[in-house]
Design a protein around this motif. Structure first.
Motif, PDB file in Angstrom:
ATOM      1  N   UNK A  12      47.252  48.185  32.577  1.00 16.68           N
ATOM      2  CA  UNK A  12      48.175  47.963  33.690  1.00 16.68           C
ATOM      3  C   UNK A  12      47.354  47.850  34.968  1.00 16.68           C
ATOM      4  N   UNK A  13      47.787  46.992  35.844  1.00 15.78           N
ATOM      5  CA  UNK A  13      47.058  46.794  37.096  1.00 15.78           C
ATOM      6  C   UNK A  13      48.055  46.834  38.246  1.00 15.78           C
ATOM      7  N   UNK A  14      47.764  47.665  39.216  1.00 16.95           N
ATOM      8  CA  UNK A  14      48.644  47.797  40.368  1.00 16.95           C
ATOM      9  C   UNK A  14      47.817  47.671  41.632  1.00 16.95           C
ATOM     10  N   UNK A  15      48.327  46.888  42.553  1.00 15.81           N
ATOM     11  CA  UNK A  15      47.586  46.690  43.796  1.00 15.81           C
ATOM     12  C   UNK A  15      48.327  47.322  44.961  1.00 15.81           C
ATOM     13  N   UNK A  16      47.569  47.804  45.886  1.00 15.21           N
ATOM     14  CA  UNK A  16      48.096  48.428  47.087  1.00 15.21           C
ATOM     15  C   UNK A  16      47.468  47.720  48.276  1.00 15.21           C
ATOM     16  N   UNK A  17      48.295  47.163  49.110  1.00 17.24           N
ATOM     17  CA  UNK A  17      47.777  46.359  50.212  1.00 17.24           C
ATOM     18  C   UNK A  17      46.941  47.196  51.166  1.00 17.24           C
ATOM     19  N   UNK A  22      46.897  39.370  37.792  1.00 12.10           N
ATOM     20  CA  UNK A  22      47.985  40.114  37.149  1.00 12.10           C
ATOM     21  C   UNK A  22      48.273  41.486  37.748  1.00 12.10           C
ATOM     22  N   UNK A  23      47.614  41.825  38.831  1.00  7.42           N
ATOM     23  CA  UNK A  23      47.900  43.114  39.457  1.00  7.42           C
ATOM     24  C   UNK A  23      49.270  43.074  40.111  1.00  7.42           C
ATOM     25  N   UNK A  24      50.083  44.090  39.843  1.00  5.78           N
ATOM     26  CA  UNK A  24      51.447  44.166  40.378  1.00  5.78           C
ATOM     27  C   UNK A  24      51.418  44.884  41.719  1.00  5.78           C
ATOM     28  N   UNK A  25      51.903  44.252  42.740  1.00  9.60           N
ATOM     29  CA  UNK A  25      51.914  44.934  44.046  1.00  9.60           C
ATOM     30  C   UNK A  25      52.849  46.132  44.012  1.00  9.60           C
ATOM     31  N   UNK A  26      52.384  47.230  44.569  1.00 13.37           N
ATOM     32  CA  UNK A  26      53.189  48.454  44.633  1.00 13.37           C
ATOM     33  C   UNK A  26      53.316  48.853  46.093  1.00 13.37           C
ATOM     34  N   UNK A  60      28.746  34.453  38.788  1.00 15.76           N
ATOM     35  CA  UNK A  60      30.187  34.362  38.521  1.00 15.76           C
ATOM     36  C   UNK A  60      30.916  34.935  39.734  1.00 15.76           C
ATOM     37  N   UNK A  61      31.174  34.102  40.706  1.00 17.26           N
ATOM     38  CA  UNK A  61      31.771  34.597  41.945  1.00 17.26           C
ATOM     39  C   UNK A  61      33.179  34.063  42.184  1.00 17.26           C
ATOM     40  N   UNK A  62      33.801  33.611  41.122  1.00 16.57           N
ATOM     41  CA  UNK A  62      35.161  33.108  41.265  1.00 16.57           C
ATOM     42  C   UNK A  62      36.173  34.231  41.439  1.00 16.57           C
ATOM     43  N   UNK A  63      37.264  33.924  42.071  1.00 16.20           N
ATOM     44  CA  UNK A  63      38.350  34.882  42.283  1.00 16.20           C
ATOM     45  C   UNK A  63      39.645  34.406  41.624  1.00 16.20           C
ATOM     46  N   UNK A  64      39.840  33.094  41.639  1.00 14.63           N
ATOM     47  CA  UNK A  64      41.142  32.553  41.263  1.00 14.63           C
ATOM     48  C   UNK A  64      41.552  32.939  39.845  1.00 14.63           C
ATOM     49  N   UNK A  65      40.609  32.979  38.937  1.00 17.61           N
ATOM     50  CA  UNK A  65      40.982  33.225  37.547  1.00 17.61           C
ATOM     51  C   UNK A  65      40.585  34.615  37.044  1.00 17.61           C
TER      52      UNK A  65
END
Lengths: 509, 182
Positions: free
Chosen positions: A307-312, A282-286, A271-276
């Motif tokens: 909750x999911x938050x992403x940091x570049x 759903x990670x919210x960029x912070x 299971x190496x998919x990323x798109x779904x």
């Protein structure tokens, strides 16, 4: 002479040279009996003694096990225990027994019947299962839905309408009948993991979506692999999300699934998919980490459980600041209260569970906050936050005295030198010349201060001491009060004109 | 000698002879029985094991236990339920009891009384495997229980092999040992 002889003969003895007297018959018999008894007792005693002396033993008294090792009789042996490391995995999907009791069974006959509209090959139970499943799909699936959307719709329904059968963890399981197959799951809404996995697979196959039931290497748990629109497989473990529906285990790739699952990767597809991947989608960029408290508070108030938050990008210092912030935020979920010193009102923490007017009757269900980090598909860092309700926890409110004792015990140990770690007067010393208000959010020695003016800065660290003897006034719960004559301040105290010595690092200047 | 006796004497002589013959047979039987008992007494502090009493002793030593369910060899379903405890062949088992928490929490006390103590090692291995399975189940469904399950102990004494999973394993081990030694 003859009389003597006759009597003697009667006694059975030849007349002897004696005086001709003979022993009377009854006495002779008694002697015989006594002699016999003496001999019997003596023999028994002797037998015991002989055995003891000779040490007669059973030839099998020296026991040996299969390996020839002598097992000493009567010995107390403590056996080393350890987890058996060898996997019991089997390279097949169906007819696998999970938990020693629940068997993964194919439902292809039912899904084929749904597709072909031919139920002639189904038995009554299967027909009933098909009927229940069809009704559910009719209510949740809309025309034009993508595979991902259909998978999500079924996930949502199952998480909302089914519950876990906790009898699965009992040593001799007390789970209900048919909890491991779609018939029982859809009829009684009570399932173990095998029930969830096989039911989800049934729904997917009815919708023409490829799906497999995956079992773990210990044969103790099952979930699903689903092939979505991009042609890639994704893990979905509904059992772990049921009741909360937080998507934490929905549409995961191998990397995410491996954080909580082990399975035979040689048998099941990668299971190496990323798109779904739900988390990635759903990670919210912070960009400003100081937005996190507001975001998390809103999520909690909206009863969001994940909750999911992403940091570049994330350097070590920023990561530490976030971790410190999250520790402080998590402490507000359910454990601490601040008090109105009149005792009439009790307020919950600002990031916790809202305001209460009656501690006992209206106490809301406390929550717990947990977080972890995963890597994103583009090198970003994603923080996953779970907020769960502690429905049946043993929850004890801290009294004012208990809180004070905790505070003093911790600071006594950790605050060795209250004035030795001041970073700089400019940053850490807030003189009374500064106008307020500022909020001190304090928990277990850590504080988070938000300045409204004029410094406009924020600090994270430990309060060494707060000298409020010369404070103009303080606010507690929005009501002006005379400052109390004890040494510590509760949370969310607005302080005007107090001198504050702090230990810690400024987040921003 | 018999020829020197009259009829009466011969009768008495025969009776005495018969008596001593019977007595001799009795003596031999006594010696055989005694030697067997001697063996049992030497090797079998377990000649009078009452699993019910042992369970009580172990349960009391465990201290605070939650509500427990019990299955044992005397039950009609005893043999059917034994595999939930051990995969040892039931033919090797004389009796057993399995006391476990009714709510699934990590509290279990079990003793397998073997017919032959030479199988103690194999019984112990099966209980070790039981622990492994419980840890795996808890790790999946109740991770908070897994550590407690890992601390479970397996001990044996003669024909008895015990599984101990509770807050005070040492106390239960001592109760197990004391009961069997006495």
């Amino acid at each position: 002479m003859n009389n003597v002889s006759e009597k003697t003969l009667e006694a059975g003895f030849l007349p002897g040279p004696g005086d001709g007297k003979t022993t009377p018959r009854p006495l002779g018999k008694a002697i015989y009996i006594m002699l016999a008894l003496v001999l019997i007792v003596s023999a028994t005693a002797a037998a015991l003694g002989v055995v003891s002396i000779l040490g007669i033993k059973n030839v099998n008294s020296e026991l040996r096990d299969m390996d020839g090792e002598i097992i000493r009789v009567g010995e107390f042996i403590e056996h080393a225990t350890g987890i058996i490391g060898a996997t019991q995995d089997v390279a097949q999907e169906d007819d696998v027994t999970i938990g020693g009791r629940y068997v993964i069974k194919s439902t292809r006959a039912i899904s084929d019947a749904y597709i072909t509209k031919d139920t002639s090959a189904l038995d009554d139970k299967q027909k009933e299962t098909l009927s229940m499943a069809s009704a559910i799909l009719d209510s949740i699936i809309k025309d034009g839905m993508s595979k991902y959307e259909m998978a999500l719709a079924v996930y949502d329904w199952m998480c909302a309408n089914l519950k876990s059968d906790e009898g699965v963890i009992v040593a001799i399981p007390t789970t209900t009948e048919d909890c491991d197959n779609p018939y029982g799951v859809l009829k009684y809404h009570n399932a173990v993991c095998v029930g969830y996995a096989t039911t989800y697979r049934l729904f997917m196959q009815m919708l023409g979506i490829e799906c497999m039931v995956v079992h773990d290497s210990w044969l103790s748990h099952t979930w699903d692999l689903v092939k979505l629109d991009d042609g890639k497989w994704y893990h979905t473990d509904i059992y772990m999300d049921v009741g909360e529906g937080n998507y934490k285990n929905f549409c995961m790739n191998d990397t995410l699934a491996a954080m909580g699952h082990t399975w035979n990767k040689d048998f099941f597809p990668a299971a190496n998919g990323m798109e779904y991947c739900y988390v990635y989608k759903n990670a919210v960029p912070v960009t400003d980490i100081f937005e996190l408290p507001t975001l998390i508070k809103k999520g909690s108030e909206d009863d969001v459980t994940a909750l999911y938050y992403s940091f570049s990008s994330l350097d070590a210092r920023t990561y530490q600041m976030i971790e410190t912030m999250m520790s402080l935020i998590s402490s507000y979920f359910g454990s601490y209260y601040r008090y109105d010193y009149d005792g009439a009102q009790i307020y919950a923490d600002i990031y916790g569970i809202g305001e209460m007017s009656d501690l006992i009757v209206d106490r809301p269900v406390p929550k717990s906050l947990y977080w972890d980090w995963i890597g994103g598909p583009n090198g970003e860092y994603i923080m996953r936050i779970s907020i769960t309700k502690q429905e049946n926890s043993n929850y004890y409110e801290l009294t004012e005295e208990e809180y004070r004792q905790i505070q003093e015990a911790v600071t006594d140990v950790f605050d060795d030198n209250q004035n030795s770690n001041v970073i700089s007067a400019e940053i850490c010393y807030i003189s009374r010349d500064n106008a307020g208000p500022y909020y001190i959010v304090m928990s277990g020695g850590c504080f988070y201060i938000v300045y409204t003016e004029p410094l406009g800065g924020a600090y994270v660290g430990s309060i060494i001491s707060i000298d409020i003897t010369n404070a103009d006034y303080i606010y507690l719960g929005g009501v002006e009060r005379e400052f109390p004559d004890y040494g510590f301040l509760p949370i969310e105290a607005e302080i005007y004109g107090a001198n504050v010595w702090l230990e810690g690092s400024p987040i921003r200047g | 000698m018999a020829k020197k006796l009259n009829k009466k004497g011969q009768l008495i002589y025969r009776r005495l002879f018969a008596f001593f013959a019977i007595f001799t047979v009795y003596l031999i039987c006594i010696m055989l029985i005694t030697s067997c008992e001697q063996k049992s007494n030497d090797e079998g502090e377990d000649t009078d094991i009452k699993l019910y009493e042992l369970r009580i002793a172990m349960t009391e030593a465990a201290g605070n236990l939650p509500a427990m369910s019990v299955v044992d060899g005397s039950m009609e379903s005893g043999e059917e339920l034994f595999p939930y405890l051990s995969d040892l062949s039931y033919e090797l088992v004389d009796d057993y009891f399995f006391s476990y928490s009714s709510d699934g929490s990590p509290y279990e006390l079990a003793v397998i009384l073997l017919k032959d103590e030479s199988n103690a090692k194999f019984a112990a291995q099966s209980l070790d495997e039981h622990i492994s399975k419980r840890v795996a189940t808890y790790s999946t469904y109740k991770p908070g229980y897994a550590d407690a399950a890992r601390k479970a102990s397996v001990v044996s004494y003669g024909r008895c092999v015990a599984l101990i999973m509770c807050d005070d394993n040492d106390a239960v081990k001592e109760a197990f040992r004391s009961y069997l030694e006495n």
